[in-house]
Design an enzyme around this catalytic site. Structure first.
Site, PDB file in Angstrom:
ATOM      1  N   SER A 181      34.287  39.125  42.312  1.00  0.00           N
ATOM      2  CA  SER A 181      34.235  38.443  41.026  1.00  0.00           C
ATOM      3  C   SER A 181      34.285  36.927  41.205  1.00  0.00           C
ATOM      4  CB  SER A 181      35.370  38.952  40.132  1.00  0.00           C
ATOM      5  OG  SER A 181      35.210  38.537  38.803  1.00  0.00           O
ATOM      6  N   ASP A 346      29.218  47.876  35.813  1.00  0.00           N
ATOM      7  CA  ASP A 346      29.813  46.589  35.448  1.00  0.00           C
ATOM      8  C   ASP A 346      29.135  46.027  34.198  1.00  0.00           C
ATOM      9  OD1 ASP A 346      31.022  44.106  35.360  1.00  0.00           O
ATOM     10  OD2 ASP A 346      30.656  43.633  37.464  1.00  0.00           O
ATOM     11  N   HIS A 379      33.654  46.581  35.930  1.00  0.00           N
ATOM     12  CA  HIS A 379      33.852  45.443  36.829  1.00  0.00           C
ATOM     13  C   HIS A 379      34.975  45.713  37.821  1.00  0.00           C
ATOM     14  CE1 HIS A 379      33.222  41.223  37.869  1.00  0.00           C
ATOM     15  NE2 HIS A 379      34.511  40.986  37.744  1.00  0.00           N
TER      16      HIS A 379
END
Length: 399
Positions: A181, A346, A379
């Site tokens: 991320s 995601d 995610h």
């Protein structure tokens, strides 16, 4: 998986030890020590200077004599440098990527010296294990917290602070940079900015830049804080923070970082129904799933700082690999073999973002690979579900 994630109160982009994943654990790390690095007159990408910066860091494994066995782990938005292991035997959970960092694991500490550094403006400003400089820190010019007088920081500033920490240890080249991320942004900026110092890159649930969609998406995370009457344009007291706004932000981030399948499963465990009696008869009574989400966001908010969240949002919004005019210009500088690992479910940093960077690098003839993590965690698959790709990750890092 669900019980492990939320028994520990893990909400925004957090992870788990994967002790319930069914995968045998190869080896445990010794207890982890948090170190503090301090520097002065730290010049930011914007040209502003911070008179003093402190950063927490921790490491796993042993640095070899040549200091060339180093893997840097760059952490995600709400993460810290606590990537693996435990501080004490009594800790409920180890660091977020403990499933893949340790003796014999994908990132093998029998072979590599693994290090991670807290970001500037780290979200968990009041976690006793976090050492960070940010808006909640004391401004030496005024003797009061910086608040919004703190200068804007960027992903490049996180990278440059990591570089200073490494150089203080005599480390000048990395075997690999690996991060999920916001950590993937740092990994890509390392490769684009210091290509001679990076031998491999792994971008997990990441991107090569924040596009228009993502920038607007991220702004929604900041809005609840700015609408909280206690925010006071960032100059609130530590003992009276905009907790309602921060909690609402964390709840929003949590939902966006997960996936409908996850939420519907959790709703089933709560016996959620659309026609619950409380919401039917009282407009102020939330549904069970909303109460569940807000309660856990509130628990997390106690260790976090609202202004820090705003600064991290801005750092992510400003991101483009290499911090130049275009992503392609930054990616042109990357020479290290690069592995992109987005998550197919995601909804936050969607796979198309990693795919764009991959396709550009592939077209430019660079050594690049692409694969997708599968599962229903959205995610969070890149944090809590990363062990599924452990064997392939190990091969990539050791080839």
């Amino acid at each position: 998986m669900l019980k492990t994630l939320f028994a520990a109160g893990l909400l925004t982009l957090s992870g788990t030890s994967q002790s319930d994943s069914g995968q045998a654990r190869t080896g445990e790390l010794p207890l982890v020590t948090k170190h503090t690095y301090t520097t002065t007159d730290f010049t930011l990408f914007s040209g502003n200077t911070l008179p003093e910066v402190k950063a927490g860091w921790e490491s796993y494994g042993t640095l070899n004599d040549n200091k060339d066995n180093v893997i840097l782990i760059t952490h995600y938005f709400s993460g810290t440098s606590h990537a693996a292991g435990k501080y004490t035997e009594q800790d409920a959970e180890p660091g977020y990527w403990d499933a893949i960092i340790g003796p014999g694991k994908a990132i093998d500490t029998n072979r590599f010296f693994v290090i991670s550094v807290d970001s500037l403006a780290n979200l968990s400003a009041y976690d006793p294990h976090v050492v960070t400089t940010g808006p909640a820190s004391i401004n030496p010019a005024t003797g009061k917290p910086y608040g919004l007088d703190f200068p804007v920081v960027t992903i490049r500033d996180f990278v440059n602070l990591q570089k200073q920490v490494l150089e203080s240890l005599g480390i000048h080249r990395l075997h690999a940079v690996v991060g999920p991320s916001m950590g993937s942004m740092q990994a890509m900026d390392w490769a684009a900015t210091y290509p001679d110092k990076v031998a491999r890159v792994v971008s997990v649930i990441g991107t090569g830049q924040s596009d228009a969609w993502t920038t607007a998406y991220l702004e929604h995370w900041a809005t609840p804080i700015k609408l909280d009457k206690k925010w006071q344009n960032g100059h609130y007291a530590k003992n009276d923070p905009p907790i309602d706004g921060l909690t609402a932000s964390l709840a929003l981030i949590t939902q966006q970082a997960l996936n409908p399948d996850f939420f519907n499963t959790q709703g089933h465990e709560l016996n959620y129904q659309a026609l619950e009696q409380g919401p039917l008869h009282d407009i102020n009574t939330p549904h069970s799933i909303v109460s569940w989400l807000n309660q856990r966001a509130g628990e997390r908010a106690r260790l976090m700082d609202a202004n820090h969240l705003l600064y991290l949002v801005r750092a992510c919004q400003l991101f483009v690999a290499g911090h130049g005019d275009t992503m392609s210009k930054g990616l042109d500088n990357v020479s290290a073999p690069t592995l992109f690992l987005p998550a197919s479910s995601d909804l936050l940093l969607m796979p198309y973002m990693a795919r764009q960077a991959y396709q550009y690098m592939q077209g430019a003839g660079k050594p690049v690979q692409y694969d997708e993590l599968t599962g229903t965690l959205g995610h969070l698959e890149g944090v809590a579900g990363i062990q599924q790709y452990g064997p392939q990750l190990k091969t990539f890092l050791e080839q």
